[in-house]
Design an enzyme around this catalytic site. Structure first.
Site, PDB file in Angstrom:
ATOM      1  N   ASP A  34      45.080 100.146  96.558  1.00 42.11           N
ATOM      2  CA  ASP A  34      46.262  99.558  97.189  1.00 42.11           C
ATOM      3  C   ASP A  34      47.271  99.180  96.124  1.00 42.11           C
ATOM      4  OD1 ASP A  34      47.964  97.708  98.855  1.00 42.11           O
ATOM      5  OD2 ASP A  34      46.354  98.083 100.283  1.00 42.11           O
ATOM      6  N   PHE A  37      51.991  96.466  98.334  1.00 46.02           N
ATOM      7  CA  PHE A  37      53.376  96.358  98.794  1.00 46.02           C
ATOM      8  C   PHE A  37      53.418  95.480 100.058  1.00 46.02           C
ATOM      9  CE2 PHE A  37      56.729  98.563 101.516  1.00 46.02           C
ATOM     10  CZ  PHE A  37      57.722  97.675 101.117  1.00 46.02           C
ATOM     11  N   ASP A  59      49.441 103.177  93.132  1.00 48.38           N
ATOM     12  CA  ASP A  59      50.393 103.674  94.131  1.00 48.38           C
ATOM     13  C   ASP A  59      50.004 105.118  94.458  1.00 48.38           C
ATOM     14  OD1 ASP A  59      52.633 104.873  95.350  1.00 48.38           O
ATOM     15  OD2 ASP A  59      53.959 103.383  94.432  1.00 48.38           O
ATOM     16  N   ASN A 100      48.363 113.828  97.483  1.00 47.51           N
ATOM     17  CA  ASN A 100      47.442 113.379  96.428  1.00 47.51           C
ATOM     18  C   ASN A 100      46.024 113.183  96.965  1.00 47.51           C
ATOM     19  OD1 ASN A 100      49.272 113.465  94.291  1.00 47.51           O
ATOM     20  ND2 ASN A 100      50.098 111.450  94.796  1.00 47.51           N
ATOM     21  N   ARG A 107      39.458 119.376  95.945  1.00 44.88           N
ATOM     22  CA  ARG A 107      38.640 119.576  94.734  1.00 44.88           C
ATOM     23  C   ARG A 107      37.167 119.287  95.012  1.00 44.88           C
ATOM     24  NH1 ARG A 107      37.181 115.841  90.983  1.00 44.88           N
ATOM     25  NH2 ARG A 107      38.737 114.329  91.659  1.00 44.88           N
ATOM     26  N   TYR A 146      59.520 107.026 108.466  1.00 45.65           N
ATOM     27  CA  TYR A 146      58.120 106.818 108.863  1.00 45.65           C
ATOM     28  C   TYR A 146      57.677 107.904 109.852  1.00 45.65           C
ATOM     29  CZ  TYR A 146      54.080 104.115 110.675  1.00 45.65           C
ATOM     30  OH  TYR A 146      52.826 103.675 111.062  1.00 45.65           O
ATOM     31  N   LYS A 150      55.206 110.729 108.660  1.00 47.08           N
ATOM     32  CA  LYS A 150      53.855 110.856 109.226  1.00 47.08           C
ATOM     33  C   LYS A 150      53.666 112.236 109.875  1.00 47.08           C
ATOM     34  CE  LYS A 150      51.812 106.729 108.618  1.00 47.08           C
ATOM     35  NZ  LYS A 150      50.478 106.506 108.083  1.00 47.08           N
ATOM     36  N   TYR A 160      46.412 122.231 104.661  1.00 43.27           N
ATOM     37  CA  TYR A 160      45.334 122.172 103.656  1.00 43.27           C
ATOM     38  C   TYR A 160      44.014 122.587 104.302  1.00 43.27           C
ATOM     39  CZ  TYR A 160      47.354 120.073  99.409  1.00 43.27           C
ATOM     40  OH  TYR A 160      48.037 119.855  98.234  1.00 43.27           O
ATOM     41  N   THR A 176      48.288  98.277 117.130  1.00 43.56           N
ATOM     42  CA  THR A 176      47.043  97.528 116.941  1.00 43.56           C
ATOM     43  C   THR A 176      47.376  96.159 116.345  1.00 43.56           C
ATOM     44  OG1 THR A 176      45.814  99.575 116.680  1.00 43.56           O
ATOM     45  CG2 THR A 176      44.808  97.593 115.753  1.00 43.56           C
TER      46      THR A 176
HETATM   47  P1  NAD Z   1      49.626  97.244 106.437  1.00 49.99           P
HETATM   48  O1  NAD Z   1      51.041  97.229 105.971  1.00 49.99           O
HETATM   49  O2  NAD Z   1      48.954  95.947 106.682  1.00 49.99           O
HETATM   50  O3  NAD Z   1      48.712  98.076 105.432  1.00 49.99           O
HETATM   51  C1  NAD Z   1      49.175  99.144 104.665  1.00 49.99           C
HETATM   52  C2  NAD Z   1      48.582  99.006 103.268  1.00 49.99           C
HETATM   53  O4  NAD Z   1      49.020 100.130 102.479  1.00 49.99           O
HETATM   54  C3  NAD Z   1      49.043  97.739 102.554  1.00 49.99           C
HETATM   55  O5  NAD Z   1      47.943  97.088 101.978  1.00 49.99           O
HETATM   56  C4  NAD Z   1      50.012  98.262 101.503  1.00 49.99           C
HETATM   57  O6  NAD Z   1      50.106  97.423 100.376  1.00 49.99           O
HETATM   58  C5  NAD Z   1      49.427  99.626 101.205  1.00 49.99           C
HETATM   59  N1  NAD Z   1      50.416 100.575 100.659  1.00 49.99           N
HETATM   60  C6  NAD Z   1      51.647 100.847 101.120  1.00 49.99           C
HETATM   61  N2  NAD Z   1      52.231 101.783 100.368  1.00 49.99           N
HETATM   62  C7  NAD Z   1      51.328 102.117  99.395  1.00 49.99           C
HETATM   63  C8  NAD Z   1      51.338 103.037  98.310  1.00 49.99           C
HETATM   64  N3  NAD Z   1      52.398 103.808  98.053  1.00 49.99           N
HETATM   65  N4  NAD Z   1      50.236 103.111  97.526  1.00 49.99           N
HETATM   66  C9  NAD Z   1      49.155 102.326  97.762  1.00 49.99           C
HETATM   67  N5  NAD Z   1      49.101 101.439  98.778  1.00 49.99           N
HETATM   68  C10 NAD Z   1      50.176 101.346  99.581  1.00 49.99           C
HETATM   69  O7  NAD Z   1      49.614  98.145 107.757  1.00 49.99           O
HETATM   70  P2  NAD Z   1      48.427  98.466 108.773  1.00 49.99           P
HETATM   71  O8  NAD Z   1      48.863  98.017 110.101  1.00 49.99           O
HETATM   72  O9  NAD Z   1      47.132  98.025 108.221  1.00 49.99           O
HETATM   73  O10 NAD Z   1      48.480 100.063 108.780  1.00 49.99           O
HETATM   74  C11 NAD Z   1      47.530 100.858 108.080  1.00 49.99           C
HETATM   75  C12 NAD Z   1      47.768 102.326 108.408  1.00 49.99           C
HETATM   76  O11 NAD Z   1      47.628 102.530 109.816  1.00 49.99           O
HETATM   77  C13 NAD Z   1      49.152 102.832 108.027  1.00 49.99           C
HETATM   78  O12 NAD Z   1      49.040 104.129 107.508  1.00 49.99           O
HETATM   79  C14 NAD Z   1      49.898 102.860 109.334  1.00 49.99           C
HETATM   80  O13 NAD Z   1      50.899 103.836 109.353  1.00 49.99           O
HETATM   81  C15 NAD Z   1      48.784 103.178 110.323  1.00 49.99           C
HETATM   82  N6  NAD Z   1      49.104 102.675 111.679  1.00 49.99           N
HETATM   83  C16 NAD Z   1      49.035 101.350 111.984  1.00 49.99           C
HETATM   84  C17 NAD Z   1      49.374 100.930 113.259  1.00 49.99           C
HETATM   85  C18 NAD Z   1      49.278  99.490 113.674  1.00 49.99           C
HETATM   86  O14 NAD Z   1      49.587  99.184 114.833  1.00 49.99           O
HETATM   87  N7  NAD Z   1      48.840  98.563 112.873  1.00 49.99           N
HETATM   88  C19 NAD Z   1      49.808 101.858 114.221  1.00 49.99           C
HETATM   89  C20 NAD Z   1      49.905 103.184 113.848  1.00 49.99           C
HETATM   90  C21 NAD Z   1      49.530 103.603 112.580  1.00 49.99           C
END
Ligand code: NAD
Ligand code: UDP
Length: 316
Positions: A34, A37, A59, A100, A107, A146, A150, A160, A176
């Site tokens: 993580d 951010f 990142d 990434n 691999r 976004y 996505k 892939y 969620t």
């Molecule tokens: P969140 O913001 O709490 O968690 C996302 C995490 O990703 C954070 O810890 C953030 O620091 C980390 N992050 C962001 N950019 C990064 C980067 N470039 N490198 C490394 N870490 C990075 O959000 P969440 O609700 O826990 O969502 C998690 C995943 O689920 C996301 O991919 C989101 O798109 C997907 N999602 C969530 C929901 C929802 O309702 N919560 C709905 C649809 C999809």
């Protein structure tokens, strides 16, 4: 016995931290990656002493080489306020981050799961949304970094997979909620609860007639793990994961006021651009594939989330 090592990107976030916890309980070694951010060390502090848990601050837009048995790719800001804060970085995270992770999976020839989203359906013209629906997405709006990010990530996953033949799992998560949501990330459930507990005005955008279907975190985590572990390697998804019971945003506000016993008043603000009017998952595919059904109803989930925010706000 051989212990699986699993990588969870975004493991310091809301969903990711619950997933790390679950995978540790299932006996896996977990690497949480993580950049914090939107996530927080507080979400995973209790896991840091566990020898099966490892934290990497990194990142995902930058390449990394790791030896693991499976990847859950969750890293990405998820709330509109956060993903619109630095839209270019959001697109980079979705696209370069996915590449990434896919490169590691290629691999090592290991399964990789992509946390996609209901946002790929945009402002849907079909209701409820099945996985066959291609969506109605504005490619140049404020949500596009976004939504389109996505969508591009899904394309990369399938290309892939077709080209390099390793297992992928694409899940489309619908709204969620639950403990460990960021109190100020602007999402509707956390906003309303924090406002209600502070007896501030509850801000409804638009007239509150737009709908969402809210899934409690424990139900989602169960589904994510089942998709990865219980589906055949050839099963790619996409599969919708969410609670199909639909509520208007106004109904949600009223429920939160009732459950918190708040004195807050409801106020109406401007609806943001491209805000989807209706959203509800068709989860027939998940029902058939992983024999899953959300169990936590909205009031019960809200009560648990309210209890969490009460404690969090007391400490801050
Ligand atoms: P969140 O913001 O709490 O968690 C996302 C995490 O990703 C954070 O810890 C953030 O620091 C980390 N992050 C962001 N950019 C990064 C980067 N470039 N490198 C490394 N870490 C990075 O959000 P969440 O609700 O826990 O969502 C998690 C995943 O689920 C996301 O991919 C989101 O798109 C997907 N999602 C969530 C929901 C929802 O309702 N919560 C709905 C649809 C999809
Ligand atoms: N919303 C609202 N008040 C808020 C935050 C959000 O009325 O304080 C609305 C928002 O406009 C949207 C719905 O609630 O119609 C869900 O918003 P959220 O940001 O949680 O998720 P998404 O729009 O991505 O589904």
């Amino acid at each position: 016995m051989y212990k699986k090592t699993v990588l969870v990107t975004g493991g310091g976030g809301f969903i990711g931290s619950h997933l790390c916890e679950r995978l540790l309980n299932d006996g896996c070694d977990v690497i949480c990656l993580d950049n914090f951010f939107t996530g927080s060390k507080n979400n995973i502090r209790h896991l840091l002493k566990n020898p099966a848990f490892e934290l990497i601050r990194h990142d995902i837009t930058l390449p990394i080489s790791l030896e693991v048995d499976a990847i859950y790719n969750l890293a990405c800001p998820a709330s509109p306020v956060h993903y619109q804060h630095d839209p270019v970085q959001t697109a980079r995270t979705c696209i370069l981050g996915a590449m990434n992770m896919l490169e590691i999976a290629r691999r090592l020839h290991i399964p990789v799961l992509q946390a996609s989203t209901s946002e790929i359906y945009g402002d849907p013209k079909e209701h409820p949304q099945t996985e066959n629906y291609w969506g109605n997405v504005n490619p140049i709006g404020i949500r596009s970094c976004y939504d389109e990010g996505k969508r591009a990530a899904e394309t990369l996953f399938f290309d892939y997979h077709r080209q390099y033949k390793f297992p992928i799992k694409v899940i489309r998560i619908f709204n969620t909620y639950g403990p460990r949501m960021h109190p100020h990330d602007g999402r509707v459930v956390s906003n309303f609860i924090v406002q209600a507990l502070n007896h501030q005005d509850i801000t409804i955008y638009g007239d509150g007639s737009q709908t969402r279907s809210f899934c409690y975190i424990d139900d989602l985590i169960e589904a994510i793990v089942r998709v990865m572990n219980r589906t055949h390697a050839a099963e790619t998804g996409p599969v919708n994961l969410g609670n199909p019971t639909e509520f208007t945003v106004l109904e949600l506000a009223e429920k939160v006021i009732k459950l918190t016993g708040s004195k807050s008043k409801i106020v109406f603000k401007e609806l943001p651009q491209d805000d989807p009017t209706r959203r509800k998952p068709d989860i027939t595919k998940a029902r058939n594939l992983i024999h899953w059904e959300p169990e936590v109803q909205l009031e019960e989930g809200l009560q648990k989330t309210i209890a969490y925010f009460r404690e969090t706000l007391k400490k801050s």
